[in-house]
Motif scaffolding. Structure first.
Motif, mmCIF file in Angstrom:
data_model
loop_
_atom_site.group_PDB
_atom_site.id
_atom_site.type_symbol
_atom_site.label_atom_id
_atom_site.label_comp_id
_atom_site.label_asym_id
_atom_site.label_seq_id
_atom_site.Cartn_x
_atom_site.Cartn_y
_atom_site.Cartn_z
ATOM 1 N N THR A 39 0.831 -1.209 0.000
ATOM 2 C CA THR A 39 0.000 0.000 0.000
ATOM 3 C C THR A 39 0.861 1.252 0.000
ATOM 4 O O THR A 39 0.494 2.255 -0.607
ATOM 5 N N LYS A 40 2.030 1.190 0.626
ATOM 6 C CA LYS A 40 2.940 2.333 0.605
ATOM 7 C C LYS A 40 3.465 2.570 -0.809
ATOM 8 O O LYS A 40 3.494 3.696 -1.305
ATOM 9 N N ARG A 41 3.862 1.486 -1.505
ATOM 10 C CA ARG A 41 4.347 1.618 -2.889
ATOM 11 C C ARG A 41 3.254 2.109 -3.825
ATOM 12 O O ARG A 41 3.523 2.818 -4.790
ATOM 13 N N ALA A 42 2.012 1.727 -3.547
ATOM 14 C CA ALA A 42 0.894 2.148 -4.399
ATOM 15 C C ALA A 42 0.406 3.553 -4.063
ATOM 16 O O ALA A 42 -0.455 4.091 -4.755
ATOM 17 N N GLY A 43 0.951 4.144 -2.995
ATOM 18 C CA GLY A 43 0.535 5.488 -2.602
ATOM 19 C C GLY A 43 -0.776 5.507 -1.862
ATOM 20 O O GLY A 43 -1.439 6.539 -1.780
ATOM 21 N N LEU A 44 -1.180 4.390 -1.300
ATOM 22 C CA LEU A 44 -2.464 4.296 -0.594
ATOM 23 C C LEU A 44 -2.294 4.081 0.903
ATOM 24 O O LEU A 44 -3.248 3.763 1.601
ATOM 25 N N ALA A 45 -1.087 4.260 1.417
ATOM 26 C CA ALA A 45 -0.804 3.935 2.818
ATOM 27 C C ALA A 45 -1.674 4.716 3.788
ATOM 28 O O ALA A 45 -2.056 4.205 4.833
ATOM 29 N N GLU A 47 -4.726 5.806 3.141
ATOM 30 C CA GLU A 47 -6.146 5.578 2.868
ATOM 31 C C GLU A 47 -6.607 4.146 3.120
ATOM 32 O O GLU A 47 -7.766 3.906 3.413
ATOM 33 N N LEU A 48 -5.710 3.189 2.983
ATOM 34 C CA LEU A 48 -6.085 1.784 3.014
ATOM 35 C C LEU A 48 -5.377 1.072 4.157
ATOM 36 O O LEU A 48 -4.184 1.228 4.346
ATOM 37 N N THR A 49 -6.134 0.296 4.918
ATOM 38 C CA THR A 49 -5.533 -0.457 6.016
ATOM 39 C C THR A 49 -5.665 -1.953 5.746
ATOM 40 O O THR A 49 -6.437 -2.377 4.886
ATOM 41 N N PHE A 50 -4.934 -2.746 6.508
ATOM 42 C CA PHE A 50 -5.034 -4.196 6.389
ATOM 43 C C PHE A 50 -6.446 -4.665 6.718
ATOM 44 O O PHE A 50 -6.956 -5.601 6.129
ATOM 45 N N HIS A 51 -7.082 -3.971 7.637
ATOM 46 C CA HIS A 51 -8.434 -4.355 8.039
ATOM 47 C C HIS A 51 -9.430 -4.167 6.895
ATOM 48 O O HIS A 51 -10.417 -4.895 6.798
#
Length: 108
Positions: A39-45, A47-51
């Motif tokens: 998610t960090k590489r995709a730029g979504l860190a 906005e998006l969680t593992f949950h």
């Protein structure tokens, strides 16, 4: 995001699901660590969680099960009420399921 996930030659994303971590399998920590990195590489860190992944997974798995009890066994929920917290179908999918059942039962 799919292109940024770790890629393995054997086709498994995080390792073999049926073996111990020492033998090439994975633990929850491995999945969460790789998820954070992807998610960090995709730029979504932020906005998006593992949950969030659990909500998506439970909703998609629901299509493959006959009832909520079978679904709860697969997702390891002890209570179907807890499973319903993670099951988030879209209204379009829900309407399509109802119409499919109507066709099978020939109600309308």
């Amino acid at each position: 995001m799919r292109n940024t996930l770790p890629c393995r030659l054997d086709g498994w994303l995080f390792g073999y699901p049926d073996v111990d971590a020492d033998d090439g399998g994975f633990t929850t920590w491995h999945v969460q660590y790789d998820d954070r990195a992807a998610t960090k590489r995709a730029g979504l860190a932020s906005e998006l969680t593992f949950h969030d992944l659990r909500h998506v997974g439970c909703t998609r798995l629901a299509l493959l099960h006959r009832d909520c009890f079978e679904h709860a066994k697969t997702t390891e929920h002890k209570d179907p009420c807890m499973l319903m917290r993670y099951y988030n179908p879209s209204i379009v999918n829900r309407a399509a399921q109802i119409r499919a059942r109507e066709r099978v039962l020939a109600i309308w």
